[in-house]
Design a protein around this motif. Structure first.
Motif, PDB file in Angstrom:
ATOM      1  N   LEU A  99      -3.691   8.727   5.360  1.00 35.77           N
ATOM      2  CA  LEU A  99      -4.997   8.809   4.716  1.00 35.77           C
ATOM      3  C   LEU A  99      -5.808   7.548   4.996  1.00 35.77           C
ATOM      4  O   LEU A  99      -5.266   6.437   4.990  1.00 35.77           O
ATOM      5  CB  LEU A  99      -4.841   8.964   3.195  1.00 35.77           C
ATOM      6  CG  LEU A  99      -3.956  10.102   2.696  1.00 35.77           C
ATOM      7  CD1 LEU A  99      -3.779   9.986   1.182  1.00 35.77           C
ATOM      8  CD2 LEU A  99      -4.538  11.455   3.071  1.00 35.77           C
ATOM      9  N   ARG A 100      -7.106   7.743   5.216  1.00 36.60           N
ATOM     10  CA  ARG A 100      -8.055   6.640   5.241  1.00 36.60           C
ATOM     11  C   ARG A 100      -9.065   6.879   4.123  1.00 36.60           C
ATOM     12  O   ARG A 100      -9.596   7.982   3.994  1.00 36.60           O
ATOM     13  CB  ARG A 100      -8.777   6.563   6.593  1.00 36.60           C
ATOM     14  CG  ARG A 100      -7.896   6.066   7.732  1.00 36.60           C
ATOM     15  CD  ARG A 100      -8.663   6.050   9.044  1.00 36.60           C
ATOM     16  NE  ARG A 100      -7.869   5.435  10.113  1.00 36.60           N
ATOM     17  CZ  ARG A 100      -8.247   5.384  11.393  1.00 36.60           C
ATOM     18  NH1 ARG A 100      -9.407   5.936  11.765  1.00 36.60           N
ATOM     19  NH2 ARG A 100      -7.468   4.807  12.293  1.00 36.60           N
ATOM     20  N   PHE A 101      -9.324   5.833   3.341  1.00 37.38           N
ATOM     21  CA  PHE A 101     -10.220   5.967   2.209  1.00 37.38           C
ATOM     22  C   PHE A 101     -11.538   5.252   2.484  1.00 37.38           C
ATOM     23  O   PHE A 101     -11.598   4.292   3.264  1.00 37.38           O
ATOM     24  CB  PHE A 101      -9.585   5.357   0.955  1.00 37.38           C
ATOM     25  CG  PHE A 101      -8.317   6.039   0.514  1.00 37.38           C
ATOM     26  CD1 PHE A 101      -8.361   7.207  -0.224  1.00 37.38           C
ATOM     27  CD2 PHE A 101      -7.082   5.502   0.847  1.00 37.38           C
ATOM     28  CE1 PHE A 101      -7.189   7.832  -0.630  1.00 37.38           C
ATOM     29  CE2 PHE A 101      -5.902   6.115   0.444  1.00 37.38           C
ATOM     30  CZ  PHE A 101      -5.964   7.298  -0.297  1.00 37.38           C
ATOM     31  N   HIS A 102     -12.583   5.721   1.843  1.00 30.72           N
ATOM     32  CA  HIS A 102     -13.849   4.990   1.880  1.00 30.72           C
ATOM     33  C   HIS A 102     -13.619   3.585   1.339  1.00 30.72           C
ATOM     34  O   HIS A 102     -12.961   3.389   0.325  1.00 30.72           O
ATOM     35  CB  HIS A 102     -14.901   5.712   1.034  1.00 30.72           C
ATOM     36  CG  HIS A 102     -15.372   7.002   1.626  1.00 30.72           C
ATOM     37  ND1 HIS A 102     -16.304   7.065   2.641  1.00 30.72           N
ATOM     38  CD2 HIS A 102     -15.025   8.281   1.350  1.00 30.72           C
ATOM     39  CE1 HIS A 102     -16.518   8.331   2.973  1.00 30.72           C
ATOM     40  NE2 HIS A 102     -15.755   9.092   2.205  1.00 30.72           N
ATOM     41  N   GLY A 103     -14.152   2.589   2.030  1.00 32.08           N
ATOM     42  CA  GLY A 103     -13.958   1.204   1.630  1.00 32.08           C
ATOM     43  C   GLY A 103     -12.864   0.498   2.386  1.00 32.08           C
ATOM     44  O   GLY A 103     -12.719  -0.719   2.267  1.00 32.08           O
ATOM     45  N   GLY A 104     -12.058   1.249   3.159  1.00 26.08           N
ATOM     46  CA  GLY A 104     -11.089   0.612   4.042  1.00 26.08           C
ATOM     47  C   GLY A 104      -9.636   0.715   3.653  1.00 26.08           C
ATOM     48  O   GLY A 104      -8.759   0.368   4.457  1.00 26.08           O
ATOM     49  N   ALA A 105      -9.330   1.152   2.440  1.00 29.27           N
ATOM     50  CA  ALA A 105      -7.927   1.276   2.047  1.00 29.27           C
ATOM     51  C   ALA A 105      -7.235   2.354   2.870  1.00 29.27           C
ATOM     52  O   ALA A 105      -7.868   3.272   3.403  1.00 29.27           O
ATOM     53  CB  ALA A 105      -7.815   1.588   0.562  1.00 29.27           C
ATOM     54  N   ARG A 106      -5.919   2.262   2.965  1.00 31.49           N
ATOM     55  CA  ARG A 106      -5.107   3.216   3.705  1.00 31.49           C
ATOM     56  C   ARG A 106      -4.088   3.858   2.764  1.00 31.49           C
ATOM     57  O   ARG A 106      -3.763   3.318   1.711  1.00 31.49           O
ATOM     58  CB  ARG A 106      -4.383   2.529   4.870  1.00 31.49           C
ATOM     59  CG  ARG A 106      -5.309   1.930   5.923  1.00 31.49           C
ATOM     60  CD  ARG A 106      -6.100   3.013   6.645  1.00 31.49           C
ATOM     61  NE  ARG A 106      -6.751   2.562   7.857  1.00 31.49           N
ATOM     62  CZ  ARG A 106      -8.024   2.176   7.936  1.00 31.49           C
ATOM     63  NH1 ARG A 106      -8.772   2.152   6.833  1.00 31.49           N
ATOM     64  NH2 ARG A 106      -8.544   1.799   9.089  1.00 31.49           N
ATOM     65  N   GLY A 107      -3.559   5.013   3.189  1.00 29.08           N
ATOM     66  CA  GLY A 107      -2.596   5.686   2.337  1.00 29.08           C
ATOM     67  C   GLY A 107      -1.614   6.546   3.106  1.00 29.08           C
ATOM     68  O   GLY A 107      -1.850   6.925   4.258  1.00 29.08           O
ATOM     69  N   VAL A 108      -0.512   6.847   2.444  1.00 26.56           N
ATOM     70  CA  VAL A 108       0.509   7.766   2.949  1.00 26.56           C
ATOM     71  C   VAL A 108       0.805   8.761   1.833  1.00 26.56           C
ATOM     72  O   VAL A 108       1.018   8.359   0.676  1.00 26.56           O
ATOM     73  CB  VAL A 108       1.800   7.021   3.349  1.00 26.56           C
ATOM     74  CG1 VAL A 108       2.862   8.022   3.809  1.00 26.56           C
ATOM     75  CG2 VAL A 108       1.521   5.982   4.426  1.00 26.56           C
ATOM     76  N   LEU A 109       0.813  10.035   2.158  1.00 30.56           N
ATOM     77  CA  LEU A 109       1.126  11.079   1.186  1.00 30.56           C
ATOM     78  C   LEU A 109       2.201  11.983   1.765  1.00 30.56           C
ATOM     79  O   LEU A 109       2.054  12.495   2.878  1.00 30.56           O
ATOM     80  CB  LEU A 109      -0.129  11.890   0.838  1.00 30.56           C
ATOM     81  CG  LEU A 109      -0.023  12.946  -0.267  1.00 30.56           C
ATOM     82  CD1 LEU A 109      -1.381  13.134  -0.961  1.00 30.56           C
ATOM     83  CD2 LEU A 109       0.483  14.295   0.239  1.00 30.56           C
ATOM     84  N   ILE A 110       3.283  12.160   1.025  1.00 31.07           N
ATOM     85  CA  ILE A 110       4.382  13.035   1.424  1.00 31.07           C
ATOM     86  C   ILE A 110       4.582  14.072   0.333  1.00 31.07           C
ATOM     87  O   ILE A 110       4.647  13.732  -0.854  1.00 31.07           O
ATOM     88  CB  ILE A 110       5.686  12.249   1.639  1.00 31.07           C
ATOM     89  CG1 ILE A 110       5.515  11.211   2.741  1.00 31.07           C
ATOM     90  CG2 ILE A 110       6.846  13.188   1.974  1.00 31.07           C
ATOM     91  CD1 ILE A 110       6.680  10.243   2.855  1.00 31.07           C
ATOM     92  N   ALA A 111       4.669  15.331   0.726  1.00 29.40           N
ATOM     93  CA  ALA A 111       4.949  16.412  -0.226  1.00 29.40           C
ATOM     94  C   ALA A 111       5.976  17.327   0.412  1.00 29.40           C
ATOM     95  O   ALA A 111       5.702  17.963   1.426  1.00 29.40           O
ATOM     96  CB  ALA A 111       3.679  17.187  -0.553  1.00 29.40           C
ATOM     97  N   SER A 112       7.160  17.385  -0.171  1.00 28.69           N
ATOM     98  CA  SER A 112       8.236  18.173   0.426  1.00 28.69           C
ATOM     99  C   SER A 112       8.982  18.964  -0.645  1.00 28.69           C
ATOM    100  O   SER A 112       9.306  18.436  -1.713  1.00 28.69           O
ATOM    101  CB  SER A 112       9.226  17.261   1.153  1.00 28.69           C
ATOM    102  OG  SER A 112      10.262  18.023   1.743  1.00 28.69           O
ATOM    103  N   GLN A 113       9.237  20.233  -0.346  1.00 27.77           N
ATOM    104  CA  GLN A 113      10.021  21.078  -1.239  1.00 27.77           C
ATOM    105  C   GLN A 113      11.358  21.470  -0.622  1.00 27.77           C
ATOM    106  O   GLN A 113      12.057  22.322  -1.145  1.00 27.77           O
ATOM    107  CB  GLN A 113       9.205  22.321  -1.628  1.00 27.77           C
ATOM    108  CG  GLN A 113       8.006  21.944  -2.495  1.00 27.77           C
ATOM    109  CD  GLN A 113       7.126  23.114  -2.869  1.00 27.77           C
ATOM    110  OE1 GLN A 113       6.750  23.922  -2.019  1.00 27.77           O
ATOM    111  NE2 GLN A 113       6.780  23.216  -4.139  1.00 27.77           N
ATOM    112  N   ILE A 114      11.712  20.778   0.483  1.00 26.05           N
ATOM    113  CA  ILE A 114      13.008  21.021   1.120  1.00 26.05           C
ATOM    114  C   ILE A 114      13.860  19.755   1.092  1.00 26.05           C
ATOM    115  O   ILE A 114      14.802  19.604   1.865  1.00 26.05           O
ATOM    116  CB  ILE A 114      12.851  21.549   2.565  1.00 26.05           C
ATOM    117  CG1 ILE A 114      11.888  20.697   3.406  1.00 26.05           C
ATOM    118  CG2 ILE A 114      12.350  22.991   2.534  1.00 26.05           C
ATOM    119  CD1 ILE A 114      12.500  19.496   4.064  1.00 26.05           C
TER     120      ILE A 114
END
Length: 387
Positions: free
Chosen positions: A244-259
Motif C-alpha cells: 500500500l501507498r498512502f497519501h502523504g508518503g506512508a507505506r503499508g503491507v496488508l495480508i489477509a489469509s484464510q488458509i
C-alpha cells in the motif's frame, strides 16, 4: 438526555435466523447495554425457516415475516410511533444492497454487515439515499469498537508516535485451509454470485483496511495486490498480499489469509511512527504495546484510568476483567443508538458517544475490494485507488 430517560430503540433484523453465526452475535451485542429491543424480523430467505426463527426469539406473529419485503410493508403501515427505529441486515453479501436501499429510502435507519455491497456504484447510490433521507447508516466493522483500538487512534491523533511512516496489518485464519463439507458459511463466501468479486480480501481484508483507516486516518493512494486461491476448485481468493501507498508518503503491507492452517482469528496491527510504534492484536485485545524511540516499552491495558476518554467510554468492566468480540460489536451499536437518540431529540450526538463506522467507511471498503481485484488481474505494478 440521560440514558434513563431514553426509551429502548425498536429494531428489526433481516437474515440471522437458525444456525446463523453472525446474527446471533449481533443480537447478543444489541442486548448488552439494554438500549435496543428486537421487535420484528424476516430472519431467512426461506419463509418457513424465517418464521420458525422468529418464533425461537419470541417475535409476535404479526411482526414475524417470511420476507423482508413483507417486513418493510408492515412497518410502513403502522403509526409512526410504533414502527421500528432501525433495521439490521445480516444476510449474505448479495442481499445487502436491495434491502439497505429499500429501508433507507423509506426513511428507516440501517445497520448493515460488511462488506457493504458488491460494487462502488451500489455504494454510491446508497450514500446518496442516506444523504437525501437523512438516515443513520452504520456498518459493522466491529474491530473499530475495541477500546484499545480507540486508544491507538487517539494516540496517533495526538502525535504520540510522531509521523506515521509504515503500517503492517495481518489477518490470518485457517478455517478455509481445506474445503469444509456442508459448511454453509464456507459455501456462500466462496460463491461469486453471493460473496461478490472476492473472497478473503473481501471477508477479512476489508476489516484490515478499515482497521488501518480507523487508527491512522491514512487514505490509500495506490496498491499492488496478489490474490490467490490455494484450495483446488475454489473460485475466489483465499489468500491476499498487498503493498500500500498512502497519501502523504506512508507505506503499508496488508495480508489477509484464510488458509493459514492452525490460525484462529489472528488480526494484528502495527503502526510505525517517527517517534515510536503501536502494536495491537485481536486475540489479546485488552493490551496495546507502545514502543518509544527514547524510552522503555509500555503495555497499556484496557480499563486503566490514564487512557483517553474515547477508550474509557468504550469499556464496561474494570481493568483485568477481559472484554472482547461481543463488547466491540456492542460499542458499534452504542454509537448508532446515540446518533439515533440524538436525532429523535432534534439534537446532535456527542461525537465520542456516536463513534461508529458509517456509510462512507462501507463505501471505501467496497472500493478497496474492487481495486485489490483489479490490481491482482493487472500486469502493472501499481493500481491507483481513485481513478
Amino acid at each position: 438526555m440521560s440514558l434513563s430517560l431514553r426509551r429502548k430503540l425498536r429494531c428489526a433484523m433481516v437474515g440471522g435466523g437458525r444456525d446463523a453465526f453472525i446474527g446471533r452475535v449481533h443480537r447478543h451485542a444489541m442486548a448488552l447495554d439494554g438500549r435496543i429491543e428486537l421487535v420484528a424480523g424476516a430472519l431467512s430467505s426461506q419463509p418457513e425457516k424465517a418464521r420458525a426463527s422468529g418464533r425461537d426469539l419470541g417475535l409476535r406473529d404479526e411482526r414475524n415475516h417470511g420476507s423482508w419485503q413483507a417486513l418493510l410493508a408492515h412497518e410502513l403501515s403502522l403509526p409512526a410511533d410504533q414502527r421500528i427505529d432501525f433495521v439490521v441486515i445480516v444476510t449474505p453479501n448479495d442481499v445487502h444492497y436491495e434491502v439497505a436501499k429499500a429501508f433507507a429510502d423509506a426513511g428507516v435507519h440501517v445497520v448493515c454487515d460488511k462488506p457493504l455491497v458488491h460494487t462502488s456504484e451500489q455504494a454510491a447510490e446508497l450514500a446518496q439515499i442516506v444523504e437525501r433521507r437523512g438516515t443513520v447508516f452504520g456498518v459493522t466493522y466491529n474491530y473499530s469498537g475495541y477500546p484499545m483500538v480507540r486508544e491507538a487512534r487517539e494516540m496517533v491523533r495526538a502525535g504520540v508516535i510522531g509521523e506515521v511512516r509504515k503500517v503492517v496489518v495481518e489477518y490470518h485464519q485457517g478455517w478455509l485451509a481445506t474445503q469444509p463439507a456442508g459448511n454453509k458459511q464456507a459455501e456462500w463466501r466462496a460463491d461469486p454470485a453471493r460473496s461478490g468479486a472476492a473472497g478473503a480480501i473481501a471477508d477479512i481484508g476489508s476489516h484490515a483496511e478499515n482497521l488501518v483507516a480507523t487508527v491512522t486516518g491514512l487514505r490509500i493512494e495506490s496498491l499492488c495486490a496478489d490474490l490467490h486461491a490455494f484450495v483446488p476448485g475454489r473460485r475466489l481468493d483465499d489468500d491476499a498480499s498487498l503493498l500500500l501507498r498512502f497519501h502523504g508518503g506512508a507505506r503499508g503491507v496488508l495480508i489477509a489469509s484464510q488458509i493459514a492452517a492452525g490460525c484462529e482469528n489472528d488480526l494484528r496491527l502495527r503502526v510505525f511512527g517517527s517517534l515510536g510504534t503501536l502494536d495491537w492484536r485481536q486475540e489479546t485485545p485488552d493490551r496495546l504495546v507502545h514502543a518509544r524511540i527514547d524510552g522503555p516499552r509500555q503495555i497499556l491495558t484496557r480499563g486503566s484510568p490514564w487512557l483517553s476518554e474515547a477508550a474509557q467510554r468504550a469499556c464496561r468492566t474494570p481493568a483485568g476483567h477481559p472484554e472482547a468480540f461481543i463488547e466491540a460489536f456492542a460499542n458499534v451499536y452504542r454509537g448508532v443508538c446515540a446518533d439515533i437518540h440524538a436525532r429523535l431529540a432534534g439534537s446532535r450526538a456527542d461525537p465520542i458517544e456516536a463513534d461508529y463506522p458509517r456509510i462512507e467507511d462501507g463505501a471505501r471498503g467496497v472500493r478497496f475490494i474492487e481495486k485489490a481485484v483489479q490490481s491482482a488481474a493487472s500486469a502493472h505494478k501499481w493500481t491507483a485507488f481513485l481513478d
